[in-house]
Enzyme design. Structure first.
Site, PDB file in Angstrom:
ATOM      1  CG  HIS A  33      -0.131   0.035   2.507  1.00 45.02           C
ATOM      2  ND1 HIS A  33       0.418   1.189   3.026  1.00 45.02           N
ATOM      3  CD2 HIS A  33       0.232  -0.971   3.324  1.00 45.02           C
ATOM      4  CE1 HIS A  33       1.075   0.889   4.118  1.00 45.02           C
ATOM      5  NE2 HIS A  33       0.999  -0.411   4.328  1.00 45.02           N
TER       6      HIS A  33
ATOM      7  CD  GLU B 125       2.193  -5.290   8.121  1.00 40.92           C
ATOM      8  OE1 GLU B 125       2.331  -6.455   7.691  1.00 40.92           O
ATOM      9  OE2 GLU B 125       3.024  -4.376   7.879  1.00 40.92           O
TER      10      GLU B 125
END
Ligand SMILES: *[C@@H]1O[C@H](CO)[C@@H](O)[C@H](O)[C@H]1NC(C)=O
Ligand SMILES: *[C@@H]1O[C@H](CO)[C@@H](O)[C@H](O)[C@H]1NC(C)=O
Ligand SMILES: *[C@@H]1O[C@H](CO)[C@@H](O)[C@H](O)[C@H]1NC(C)=O
Ligand SMILES: *[C@@H]1O[C@H](CO)[C@@H](O)[C@H](O)[C@H]1NC(C)=O
Ligand SMILES: *[C@@H]1O[C@H](CO)[C@@H](O)[C@H](O)[C@H]1NC(C)=O
Ligand SMILES: *[C@@H]1O[C@H](CO)[C@@H](O)[C@H](O)[C@H]1NC(C)=O
Length: 374
Positions: free
Chosen positions: A99, A204
């Site tokens: 990202h 994550e």
């Protein structure tokens, strides 16, 4: 032997299905696989995604391939690898995208890593910015638009085969990154539709930081109404608890599991789904790279790395070890000194309980979670 001891032993190793997918990274195709490539300095959009200019086996004999771009010839090479492989071996190219810059990245830079880890990351924000399930900063949106422009350039100039399937982490910064990267591209006519599948396990690495917690499913669905949310995805985040975090061993178990899920969802037809896009995070991509046998290669925010994966399905049972999560201490005020581990001010000793309300949305799971049959 006491019953509890037996339970503990069976708790350690679980046996998954009778087949096991063994992954390897095939080198010789991308610069990122070479020891001489420096990850920090590598700029994927200035290097053709790292694709090495070369010829592939059998090309000398083929007139058809003349005039094709490097990306077109590479796609043919992946088809050849699949065709010549035994039935239990598949080759696919995964484009792992990190990202773009998020508000949590900006805050970590602003406060410095020690103070961030010891205090600020345990809060939802600082009153000016919010970093719980952080959104992209304007710079992060720019990075995703750079990726967008680069894909468009490769479509226009090299007729690159665009992804056949898209997967993304459920965290807001990844949903935005995948969207800004692929939405509105002028795709070639035969391309797969851009309709990502949101997968819980692509999130994550789960620490006690609030940026590792995800928003509820209703929010996600509202943000990207046309996308597919995988079957079994829960309304509320049942993994983040603000107290315990995954160890890197535990994360690797999750990475193996999510890679297996994606391969199974992509199917066993060796002519299909050869190029796949995965939008995730630095820690999680690092963990997946390690499961794939790729050398360590840290991605800058917004960077993308293609990996040629060989997946061999073995009819054997391989035990998965289960790793419990661990707690880590943090401070209740900014730490006294900036060192690697948390040194809290003497008036505010370290604690391991959350600074934010975790129970604002049910349910809260406080037991360590393990991503296998344990
Ligand atoms: C997986 O493949 C690697 C590389 O080919 C090999 O060294 C390893 O033994 C394999 N693992 C299993 C479980 O077969
Ligand atoms: C990679 O590049 C960074 C930034 O220029 C530099 O600090 C680092 O020493 C380099 N690493 C190696 C192994 O050369
Ligand atoms: C690869 O080939 C292209 C086109 O021939 C050329 O523009 C580019 O500079 C080459 N890249 C490398 C890394 O050699
Ligand atoms: C909050 O953090 C941001 C950096 O992420 C910083 O720009 C801002 O000044 C901080 N706000 C306060 C009130 O300290
Ligand atoms: C998706 O991208 C479009 C631009 O292509 C933008 O208008 C829209 O706001 C974006 N949505 C999200 C959730 O990022
Ligand atoms: C989901 O989260 C949003 C934004 O945080 C909130 O407004 C909404 O009430 C939540 N929905 C449910 C069903 O809890």
């Amino acid at each position: 032997m006491k019953l509890s001891a037996i339970v503990a032993i069976f708790g350690l190793a679980a046996f998954a299905n009778a087949s096991y997918i063994n992954y390897t990274t095939v080198t010789g195709y991308f610069l990122q696989d070479e020891g001489s490539t420096n990850a920090t300095e590598f700029i994927y959009y200035e290097e053709n995604f790292g694709l090495i200019n070369r010829t592939y086996p059998g090309e000398e004999d083929s007139c058809v391939l003349k005039g094709m771009s490097q990306w077109q010839r590479f796609y043919e090479e992946v088809i050849r690898l699949n065709r010549q492989a035994p039935p239990n071996v598949q080759y696919k190219v995964f484009f792992f995208g990190r990202h773009g810059d998020g508000y949590h990245n900006a805050a970590q830079t602003y406060y410095g890593t020690p103070a961030w880890n010891c205090y600020w990351a345990e809060l939802d924000g600082n009153g000016t910015t919010t970093w719980r399930d952080a959104a992209l900063t304007p710079a992060g949106i720019d990075q995703a638009e750079t990726a967008h422009n680069f894909w468009q350039e490769l479509i226009n100039e090299q007729s690159i085969h665009t992804p056949d399937a898209y997967f993304t982490s459920p965290l807001t910064r990844c949903l935005q990154t995948a969207n800004y990267t692929f939405n509105g591209l002028d795709f070639p006519q035969s391309s797969a539709e851009f309709k990502p599948t949101i997968k819980e396990l692509l999130r994550e690495g789960i620490s006690i930081h609030t940026c590792d917690s995800r928003s509820n499913e209703s929010y996600i669905h509202n943000l990207v109404p046309d996308w597919t949310i995988e079957y079994g995805f829960t309304e509320y985040d049942e993994l983040w608890n603000g107290v315990t975090g995954e160890t890197s061993d535990a994360e690797a178990v999750r990475s193996k599991k999510v890679l297996d899920e994606m391969f199974r969802e992509l199917g066993s037809d060796k002519n299909e789904n050869l190029f796949v896009s995965v939008t995730s995070h630095s820690g999680q991509i690092g963990s997946m790279l390690s499961v794939l046998g790729h050398r360590s290669f840290s991605l800058n925010t917004g960077a993308v790395i293609p990996v040629l994966i060989k997946a061999e399905t073995l009819q054997e049972t391989v035990a998965t070890t289960c790793f419990t999560w661990s707690t880590s201490a943090h401070c209740t005020a900014p730490p006294a000194t900036s060192v690697a581990s948390c040194v809290c001010a003497s008036s505010t000793p370290a604690i391991t309980t959350p600074l934010v309300t975790v129970t604002s949305e049910p349910p809260t799971i406080t037991a360590p979670v393990c991503y296998n049959l344990c």
